[in-house]
Design an enzyme around this catalytic site. Structure first.
Site, PDB file in Angstrom:
ATOM      1  N   CYS A   1      -4.343  -3.539   3.618  1.00  0.00           N
ATOM      2  CA  CYS A   1      -4.066  -3.137   4.999  1.00  0.00           C
ATOM      3  C   CYS A   1      -5.214  -3.414   5.976  1.00  0.00           C
ATOM      4  CB  CYS A   1      -3.657  -1.667   5.014  1.00  0.00           C
ATOM      5  SG  CYS A   1      -2.676  -1.201   6.463  1.00  0.00           S
TER       6      CYS A   1
ATOM      7  N   LYS B   1      -9.589   0.291  -1.850  1.00  0.00           N
ATOM      8  CA  LYS B   1      -9.673  -0.192  -0.475  1.00  0.00           C
ATOM      9  C   LYS B   1     -11.060   0.036   0.115  1.00  0.00           C
ATOM     10  CE  LYS B   1      -7.252   0.509   3.962  1.00  0.00           C
ATOM     11  NZ  LYS B   1      -6.225   1.359   4.617  1.00  0.00           N
TER      12      LYS B   1
ATOM     13  N   GLU C   1       0.850  -1.178   0.000  1.00  0.00           N
ATOM     14  CA  GLU C   1       0.000   0.000   0.000  1.00  0.00           C
ATOM     15  C   GLU C   1       0.896   1.242   0.000  1.00  0.00           C
ATOM     16  OE1 GLU C   1      -3.504   1.630   3.014  1.00  0.00           O
ATOM     17  OE2 GLU C   1      -1.794   0.537   3.842  1.00  0.00           O
TER      18      GLU C   1
END
Length: 271
Positions: free
Chosen positions: A142, A106, A40
């Site tokens: 993440c 995301k 990321e």
């Protein structure tokens, strides 16, 4: 299937970070890896304003990554930021290379541990898989790793390898949580999990936000750590035994035996 995890230390200059993508992709291709995973925020680390560096998926940064992947003949997945249209950016994974042209925004934003990602980042809404050499790969970023339902859904869509691309926040117990969560998601899904993070940037930069702790790892479908990195920049190469993962999926059978949780709240209460 041979994969490589490029645990880099991104800075604030997208051009310099692009040089890291080129270097690590070249090194990974030389090992015979067919898939190279970057963290990321590969485009630009957290801790600075992201809106000025965000570019569309057909912009120069993403175009350069596509050229790097095509030149090396491998699939590259790297974190970048794209304009969201509402004044924020999206935290995006670009997946590109032979037979692959995809992106993932995301879904779960990091509004935790005193950091509010949603102030500057707009969420995605759709899980994404890609096919690499006949293997279905599910993409996550993440904070997603704390939400097992996303990983189960990707496995239901046929993913055998799940990737996590992170810039993990530092702090007491955080590295241990990262490792535990990656192994847990492997057990939840009986998939191989490849979790690549930013290298630790040092205490001064780490204090500015979630900028990495290192600890990239590959976990087997039974939660065993097959390969792991330390805190410094590193290219981690792993050979995946997907036949073993398929046997584990058949033996443990958690996906086949999973109850329909959505129906629980509809059941008539008794007593």
């Amino acid at each position: 299937m041979r994969i490589a995890l490029a645990q880099i230390r991104s800075g604030t200059d997208p051009s310099a970070n692009l040089n890291l993508v080129e270097e690590y992709t070249r090194r990974a291709a030389a090992t015979g890896a067919g898939l190279v995973l970057f963290p990321e925020a590969t485009m630009c680390r957290f801790g600075v304003s992201l809106k000025p560096v965000a570019e569309p998926l057909d912009g120069p940064w993403a175009t350069a990554v596509r050229e790097i992947a095509a030149g090396a003949g491998v699939v590259v997945v790297a974190g970048m930021f794209t304009p969201s249209g509402d004044g924020r950016v999206t935290n995006t994974l670009l997946a590109t290379g032979p037979g692959v042209a995809a992106h993932y925004h995301k879904i779960h934003l990091y509004d935790a541990y005193g950091f509010t990602e949603s102030r500057t980042v707009a969420p995605g809404s759709e899980p994404v898989t890609i096919d690499v050499g006949g293997v279905r790969v599910g993409l996550t970023t993440c904070y997603d790793i704390r939400f097992p339902e996303l990983y189960v859904e990707l496995a239901r869509r046929g993913a055998e390898l799940l990737t996590v691309h992170a810039s993990w926040g530092s702090g007491p117990g955080k590295l241990e949580q990262w490792t535990l969560l990656a192994r847990a998601r492997a057990l939840d899904t009986t998939c191989v999990v490849a979790a690549v993070g930013q290298a630790y940037p040092g205490d001064e930069i780490a204090a500015q936000g979630p900028t990495g702790v290192g600890g990239s790892l590959v976990a087997s479908a039974t939660g065993e750590v097959l390969a792991a990195a330390g805190p410094e920049p590193e290219l981690l190469v792993a050979d995946l035994d997907l036949d073993a993962a398929r046997r584990a999926r058949d033996t443990i059978a958690v996906l086949r035996n999973r109850s329909d949780v959505a129906q629980w709240g509809k059941a008539e209460s008794v007593g």
